[in-house]
Design an enzyme around this catalytic site. Structure first.
Site, PDB file in Angstrom:
ATOM      1  CB  CYS A   1      -6.640 -32.606 -11.594  1.00 19.69           C
ATOM      2  SG  CYS A   1      -4.904 -32.371 -11.232  1.00 19.69           S
TER       3      CYS A   1
ATOM      4  CB  CYS B   1      -4.394 -29.958 -13.210  1.00 22.09           C
ATOM      5  SG  CYS B   1      -4.031 -31.669 -12.901  1.00 22.09           S
ATOM      6  CG  ASP B   2      -7.702 -27.830 -13.943  1.00 23.22           C
ATOM      7  OD1 ASP B   2      -6.808 -27.531 -14.758  1.00 23.22           O
ATOM      8  OD2 ASP B   2      -8.431 -28.833 -14.069  1.00 23.22           O
TER       9      ASP B   2
END
Ligand code: NAP
Length: 354
Positions: free
Chosen positions: A135, A138-139
């Site tokens: 992701c 997300c990261d």
């Protein structure tokens, strides 16, 4: 024992939410079970540009939050819970949850979506979450100034690469063939981005690093005909991870690159493991097979399917929302026909008694 629900919706992505809005508006008081990834894949997406009605795009998380509020407004309730097993042949049906509890319901809408696929590189189990991710939204921000790899050749990989290019020094898309699967518009954006490069006919064999250091490098293999890993034996990744020769006899190029992050964008697998012991028909990739044509019926009375869990072809936010509404309408019609049949039965019994 508590009263069975009229309808339980398993999954709270856009398909489940759409089914919740429709069944709630039909006064069926749906219970939505939010599984291990509440809100589904859209919560991991930045801008959704092709959802009808938003000319400037809409955030994936925003779309989901609004959908949940809309469903609640009409009376849907939400609970956390992951279904581990289902018994769908009885009346009512019964769902076993991972916390040991169970639920009973007359109708069931399966909208469990699909989860990110992993590629099977050596060390991926150990390094997922430590520089290896599925992701980018997300990261990605953890990789400011890094060189990173994105694995895959579809729209997800392009989207991940474009997002990562905001933070990383360089992004290399590693694709197992020499032709992208991505749509023209996404492929063009990636090709034209100055920070994004491509490794064609290449695959990730092993990931290097540790929980302490995070990802520090990767062993890539390549072959001019593509799909290089098919030319290696099953233990080649373990040897690469240990720093041993991969397979001197194999006709592939092997090289190790220094990178600070690796992102998988290789598609998804449907979340249907909990249906394995039921009569619900799954195709060879695990997608729920509906009974054909424009329907969400699974062939098991009272069980309907919506969204990516039953759709290996389109997999769009708007089609998932569409099948969610179809599943709700199919559920409503099924519950009504069942109630009508019960009334007919009671009338027939009363007449026979007279
Ligand atoms: P996808 O289209 O199935 O692409 C998966 C990619 O990963 C393919 O290029 C595939 O290679 C590669 N791959 C699969 N397994 C692999 C493995 N084990 N090792 C290495 N490579 C592997 O999946 P997706 O990109 O997630 O897209 C799914 C759907 O969502 C599509 O309909 C897409 O249009 C849509 N989507 C749209 C957007 C957008 O418009 N913004 C964003 C994301 C997704 P091969 O090509 O060789 O099979």
């Amino acid at each position: 024992m508590s009263k069975p629900h009229e309808v339980v919706i398993v999954g709270s992505g856009i398909a489940g939410l759409s089914a919740a809005v429709y069944t709630a508006r039909a006064d069926l008081e749906p219970l939505v079970l939010e599984g291990p990834e509440p809100g589904g894949q859209l919560t991991l997406t930045t801008d959704v540009e092709n959802y009808l009605g938003f000319p400037d795009g809409v955030g994936g998380m925003e779309l989901i939050q609004h959908g949940k509020e809309q469903a609640k407004r009409f009376g849907a309730t939400f609970e956390h819970g992951t279904v581990e097993a289902a018994s769908v042949e009885g009346e009512p049906m019964e769902l076993q949850l991972s916390n040991g509890e169970s639920l009973r319901t007359h109708a069931l809408i399966v909208a469990t979506g699909a989860s990110a696929r992993w590629v099977g590189a050596a060390n991926e189990d150990d390094l997922m979450g430590y520089g290896l991710s599925t992701c980018a939204t997300c990261d990605g921000a953890f990789h400011r100034g890094d060189d990173v790899l994105v694995i895959g050749g579809g729209d997800s990989a392009m989207e991940e690469a474009l997002f990562l290019a905001k933070f990383a020094d360089s992004v290399t898309i590693v694709h197992r063939r020499d032709e992208l699967r991505a749509s023209d518009i996404m492929a063009r954006r990636a090709r034209e981005h100055e920070k994004i490069g491509f490794r064609w006919n290449a695959e990730l064999l092993a990931i290097h690093g540790s929980e302490e250091t995070g990802v520090t490098g990767a062993t890539l293999v390549s072959h001019p005909d593509g799909h290089p890993r098919e030319k290696l034996d099953d233990n080649a990744g373990e040897r690469a991870a240990a720093g041993d020769p991969v397979d001197p006899a194999a006709d592939v190029d092997v090289d190790r690159v220094d990178v600070g992050g690796i992102f998988y964008g290789v598609g998804h697998v449907p979340n249907t493991a909990f249906l394995a012991d039921t009569p619900i028909s799954l195709d060879e990739d695990g997608y729920i097979e509906t009974t054909g044509g424009m329907t969400t019926e699974t062939g098991v009375p009272g069980v309907f399917a919506a969204g990516d869990v039953m759709d290996p072809n389109y997999r769009q936010a708007i089609t998932a929302a569409g099948t969610g509404s179809m599943a709700a309408l199919d559920t409503e019609a099924w519950l009504e026909s069942r109630a009508a049949a019960e009334t007919d039965r009671q009338v027939a019994t009363a007449e026979a008694d007279d």
